[in-house]
Structures are given as C-alpha cells and as structure tokens.
Design a protein around this motif. Structure first.
Motif, mmCIF file in Angstrom:
data_model
loop_
_atom_site.group_PDB
_atom_site.id
_atom_site.type_symbol
_atom_site.label_atom_id
_atom_site.label_comp_id
_atom_site.label_asym_id
_atom_site.label_seq_id
_atom_site.Cartn_x
_atom_site.Cartn_y
_atom_site.Cartn_z
ATOM 1 N N LYS A 138 1.080 -1.178 0.312
ATOM 2 C CA LYS A 138 0.256 0.046 -0.051
ATOM 3 C C LYS A 138 0.584 0.877 0.690
ATOM 4 C CE LYS A 138 -4.077 -1.994 2.686
ATOM 5 N NZ LYS A 138 -4.148 -2.326 3.362
ATOM 6 N N TYR A 139 2.006 0.928 -1.049
ATOM 7 C CA TYR A 139 2.752 2.490 -0.901
ATOM 8 C C TYR A 139 3.830 2.428 -1.174
ATOM 9 C CZ TYR A 139 2.049 2.316 4.517
ATOM 10 O OH TYR A 139 1.748 2.278 5.700
ATOM 11 N N TYR A 140 4.216 3.561 -1.810
ATOM 12 C CA TYR A 140 4.815 4.222 -3.072
ATOM 13 C C TYR A 140 6.371 4.877 -2.991
ATOM 14 C CZ TYR A 140 0.721 4.416 -5.011
ATOM 15 O OH TYR A 140 -0.967 4.564 -6.269
ATOM 16 N N VAL A 141 7.171 4.314 -3.514
ATOM 17 C CA VAL A 141 8.101 4.943 -3.210
ATOM 18 C C VAL A 141 8.858 5.878 -4.464
ATOM 19 C CG1 VAL A 141 10.965 5.343 -3.321
ATOM 20 C CG2 VAL A 141 9.747 3.312 -1.826
ATOM 21 N N ILE A 142 9.016 7.259 -3.816
ATOM 22 C CA ILE A 142 9.021 8.550 -5.514
ATOM 23 C C ILE A 142 10.837 8.839 -5.214
ATOM 24 C CG2 ILE A 142 8.550 10.596 -6.393
ATOM 25 C CD1 ILE A 142 6.182 9.920 -4.625
ATOM 26 N N CYS A 143 11.613 8.157 -6.561
ATOM 27 C CA CYS A 143 12.990 9.026 -6.624
ATOM 28 C C CYS A 143 13.062 9.317 -8.136
ATOM 29 C CB CYS A 143 13.212 7.672 -7.475
ATOM 30 S SG CYS A 143 15.288 7.677 -7.604
ATOM 31 N N GLU A 144 13.745 10.622 -6.940
ATOM 32 C CA GLU A 144 14.120 11.501 -7.477
ATOM 33 C C GLU A 144 15.229 12.341 -7.273
ATOM 34 O OE1 GLU A 144 11.711 15.347 -6.797
ATOM 35 O OE2 GLU A 144 11.094 14.861 -4.745
ATOM 36 N N ILE A 145 15.825 13.701 -7.734
ATOM 37 C CA ILE A 145 17.261 14.068 -7.757
ATOM 38 C C ILE A 145 17.338 15.445 -8.515
ATOM 39 C CG2 ILE A 145 19.451 13.878 -8.815
ATOM 40 C CD1 ILE A 145 18.667 11.499 -9.956
ATOM 41 N N THR A 151 16.796 11.300 -4.196
ATOM 42 C CA THR A 151 16.188 11.646 -3.010
ATOM 43 C C THR A 151 14.616 10.538 -3.410
ATOM 44 O OG1 THR A 151 16.198 13.817 -2.598
ATOM 45 C CG2 THR A 151 14.472 12.846 -1.156
ATOM 46 N N LEU A 152 14.510 9.932 -2.124
ATOM 47 C CA LEU A 152 13.614 9.170 -2.082
ATOM 48 C C LEU A 152 12.605 9.013 -0.983
ATOM 49 C CD1 LEU A 152 15.662 5.421 -2.550
ATOM 50 C CD2 LEU A 152 14.605 6.749 -3.903
ATOM 51 N N THR A 153 11.195 9.026 -1.702
ATOM 52 C CA THR A 153 10.211 9.586 -0.222
ATOM 53 C C THR A 153 8.900 8.576 -0.306
ATOM 54 O OG1 THR A 153 10.756 12.050 -1.443
ATOM 55 C CG2 THR A 153 8.188 11.458 -0.395
ATOM 56 N N CYS A 154 9.051 8.037 0.614
ATOM 57 C CA CYS A 154 7.469 7.065 0.599
ATOM 58 C C CYS A 154 6.812 7.614 1.255
ATOM 59 C CB CYS A 154 7.801 6.156 1.512
ATOM 60 S SG CYS A 154 6.851 4.763 2.080
ATOM 61 N N CYS A 155 5.136 7.276 0.456
ATOM 62 C CA CYS A 155 4.465 7.573 0.912
ATOM 63 C C CYS A 155 3.148 6.694 1.024
ATOM 64 C CB CYS A 155 3.911 9.145 -0.497
ATOM 65 S SG CYS A 155 3.483 8.961 -1.966
ATOM 66 N N ASP A 156 1.982 6.838 1.332
ATOM 67 C CA ASP A 156 0.903 5.783 1.015
ATOM 68 C C ASP A 156 0.497 6.686 -0.395
ATOM 69 O OD1 ASP A 156 -0.366 8.030 2.428
ATOM 70 O OD2 ASP A 156 -0.904 7.517 3.860
ATOM 71 N N LYS A 157 -1.054 5.417 -0.227
ATOM 72 C CA LYS A 157 -1.754 5.776 -1.754
ATOM 73 C C LYS A 157 -2.177 7.249 -1.734
ATOM 74 C CE LYS A 157 -1.720 1.410 -3.039
ATOM 75 N NZ LYS A 157 -1.083 0.888 -4.174
ATOM 76 N N ARG A 158 -3.108 8.151 -0.457
ATOM 77 C CA ARG A 158 -2.883 8.882 -0.433
ATOM 78 C C ARG A 158 -1.829 9.818 -0.683
ATOM 79 N NH1 ARG A 158 -9.003 9.537 0.420
ATOM 80 N NH2 ARG A 158 -9.666 7.789 1.784
ATOM 81 N N TYR A 159 -0.502 10.188 -0.810
ATOM 82 C CA TYR A 159 0.392 10.037 -1.125
ATOM 83 C C TYR A 159 0.920 11.460 -0.009
ATOM 84 C CZ TYR A 159 0.091 9.735 -5.729
ATOM 85 O OH TYR A 159 0.118 8.794 -6.598
ATOM 86 N N VAL A 161 3.492 11.727 2.855
ATOM 87 C CA VAL A 161 4.895 10.948 3.172
ATOM 88 C C VAL A 161 4.967 10.323 4.836
ATOM 89 C CG1 VAL A 161 7.481 12.155 3.462
ATOM 90 C CG2 VAL A 161 5.048 12.717 1.650
ATOM 91 N N LYS A 162 5.528 9.818 4.344
ATOM 92 C CA LYS A 162 5.792 8.274 6.167
ATOM 93 C C LYS A 162 7.185 9.150 5.588
ATOM 94 C CE LYS A 162 2.205 7.057 5.974
ATOM 95 N NZ LYS A 162 1.270 7.088 7.045
ATOM 96 N N THR A 163 8.639 8.795 4.984
ATOM 97 C CA THR A 163 9.701 8.424 5.220
ATOM 98 C C THR A 163 9.872 9.165 3.754
ATOM 99 O OG1 THR A 163 9.043 6.700 6.286
ATOM 100 C CG2 THR A 163 11.721 6.955 5.785
ATOM 101 N N VAL A 164 11.086 10.173 4.139
ATOM 102 C CA VAL A 164 12.256 11.067 2.779
ATOM 103 C C VAL A 164 13.850 10.412 3.525
ATOM 104 C CG1 VAL A 164 13.079 13.202 1.725
ATOM 105 C CG2 VAL A 164 10.335 12.749 3.129
ATOM 106 N N VAL A 165 14.380 9.727 2.430
ATOM 107 C CA VAL A 165 15.554 10.233 2.440
ATOM 108 C C VAL A 165 16.957 9.861 1.655
ATOM 109 C CG1 VAL A 165 15.190 8.498 4.064
ATOM 110 C CG2 VAL A 165 15.805 7.631 2.064
ATOM 111 N N LYS A 166 17.844 10.215 1.865
ATOM 112 C CA LYS A 166 18.833 10.900 0.943
ATOM 113 C C LYS A 166 20.274 9.280 0.398
ATOM 114 C CE LYS A 166 19.123 16.366 1.588
ATOM 115 N NZ LYS A 166 19.819 17.256 1.010
#
Length: 308
Positions: A138-145, A151-159, A161-166
């Motif tokens: 039930k989670y997405y991980v968004i990858c961006e530079i 940067t990786l951002t983990c969020c749920d289906k409603r966006y 944000v749960k976790t943000v890491v470099k």
C-alpha cells in the motif's frame, strides 16, 4: 491474440492485461514537481497530444495576491485566491493539452509558484521523467534527483509522506520493488553504475558497483532479479542482475530491426513488459511465458504496431 507472444497493445488493453485488481490499477499515477516564475500564462507541464484526463495541482504561490486559474489545453478549469497569509491552494480540472497556471489576475510584477501535478497515469510526453516510482503493498516510493542528491520519498496511496531519505548522489536513477523491499539503480558523478538494496523503511542494506554507466535506464524486478532497460544507438538493450549480490549479466538486445528512442519498464508486470518509443509511436513489448525460465527477457514481435 496469442497471449504467449509479445504484442503491441493500446493503453486500455495494457491496463486490462497487467492490472489484476482495482488496487493494482492504482499503482500507475504520475506526480510532477515544478517551479515557475513570472507573470501571465505559466506552463507547468507540456502535454502535446495530451490524453484527456483528470489533473490535480497543489500550488504554493508567493509574490502576489489575487486569483490564479488552472488552464488545461487553453480552457480554464478552476480558480483559487491567494495572498501573503494564504499562499497554498489546490486546483482541479479535467481536460487535455498543456497544464498551465494563469497568474494574470495577481497583483505585482512577478509571482513564484512551486507546484505538484498529479495525473492518474504516467504521461509519455516527457522522454525523461523527473520522478520515478516503485510500489509495494500500500505504499509508493518516489525517486528524484535534486542538486545531485538522490532522494527517496515513501508515501501511502493518499500521498501522505511517511519517510524521506537521501540514498546517494548521482546523475540519473530509478527504483523498483525487490523482494520485501526496494532496489535503487543509479549512475554516480563518475559515470559508474550502482545498485542499492533497501528495506521497507528505506534503510540502505548494501551497495554494489555494476560497472560503467549505460545512461538513463528503467528498472523492474522479478524474483529478486532486477532487469534494466535502456536505449543505445537506436536499439533496445537490457541486462539483469541479482538484487542482493549485484552481479551484472551480459547486455543483450531483444529486438531486431526495430528502432528504439527510449524505453520504460512496466513495474511489477508478470510476465516482464517494457514500453518502447519508436518513430513517434509508443509500443508495449511483452515477454513470452516460456522465457521466464531464464534470466533473459525474450520477446517475439507479432501483430501490428500501435500507439499506447
């Protein structure tokens, strides 16, 4: 159509074949983050031949007070008011064409806007998407530079944000589900290709050097083996590696006499599938089921090429 062969499918057929449940179909939204400044009609997302779809824009606007409009394909769809005390707004619309923020009714000479644009599917108008996605349960991980930081951002289906890491520094990167966690594949500042194994909380468990970079690539995973697709010299290329060990297999080219401008793996698809841009057409290539017994992606081109 012979389901055992690779086929070129329309978008509707892609959704029907690869999405097994309504939950699975929710795994393909696309989020764009952009920053614009100026006064007038500010294009947030070009969508040449853009598909008719719902669009949600969350904007933070500074440098002016008054009304702002969301415009899709030249048609105004929604309005919001902002001032120095209320700088954030959410705009909705349905339509095709370019996504534009209209700031002509704001006072002041220049306005700045930080916007997040949510679409219900991945647009193909951008050859190199700024954001990459992976989904697990039930989670997405968004990858961006950003400024070289991956940067990786983990969020749920409603966006939410749960976790943000470099997770490292690099020029290009993609992330995919791998086992009970994720695998990040990226090119560092010295043109070396790396993979990183992450758990569900985005902790980096290990890193492996995969050799020289192949440029921008798209990754997916099956049974803890990652498959990387990319275009080189007009050809579709692919190699695979064990997600944990990072042992890179040989490069092979599954298509003959078919020009490839860019390639994007269909995440979590079984059998493996990849979308290829060729001469202005977007084609879906799907693996033969009998090829799943090997570590290579094998296809046989059949049928007539169609846009997806």
């Amino acid at each position: 159509m012979d389901y055992g062969k690779m086929a070129y499918l329309k978008t509707e057929e892609l959704e029907a074949k690869l999405a097994q449940t309504a939950e699975a179909r929710a795994d393909v939204p696309c989020l764009h983050r952009v920053r614009v400044s100026g006064k007038g009609l500010l294009t947030l997302l070009p969508r040449n031949n853009g598909r008719y779809s719902a669009v949600t824009v969350k904007a933070k606007i500074t440098g002016g007070s008054g009304d702002v409009w969301l415009s899709l394909g030249g048609m105004r769809t929604d309005r919001a008011s902002v001032d120095e005390n209320k700088t954030e707004c959410v705009l909705f619309g349905t339509g095709g064409g370019d996504v534009v923020l209209d700031t002509r009714e704001l006072d002041g000479e220049t306005a700045e806007a930080e916007c997040e644009i949510l679409l219900p599917y991945t647009e193909t108008a951008q050859y190199e998407p700024k954001l990459r996605f992976a989904s697990l349960d039930k989670y997405y991980v968004i990858c961006e530079i950003k400024d070289g930081d991956i940067t990786l951002t983990c969020c749920d289906k409603r966006y939410n944000v749960k976790t943000v890491v470099k997770a490292g520094r690099g020029k290009c990167a993609d992330v995919c589900r791998a086992g009970d966690g994720y695998c990040l594949v990226y090119t560092d500042m010295f043109d070396r290709l790396w993979s990183a194994v992450l758990d569900r909380q985005l902790n980096v468990l290990s890193r492996n050097c995969l050799g020289e970079s192949v440029g921008s690539l798209s990754a997916t995973c099956r049974k803890n083996r990652v498959y990387a697709f990319y275009a080189r010299d007009g050809n579709l290329c692919c190699f695979s590696f064990d997600a944990k060990e990072g042992t890179r297999g040989r490069e092979f080219r599954p298509l003959d006499k078919q020009r490839t401008d860019w390639a994007a793996a269909v995440k979590n698809a079984e059998p493996l599938a990849v979308i290829v841009s060729s001469g202005g057409k977007n084609l879906l290539l799907k693996e033969e089921p009998e090829a799943t017994k090997t570590i290579e992606f094998s296809v046989t081109a059949t049928g007539r090429a169609q846009n997806v």
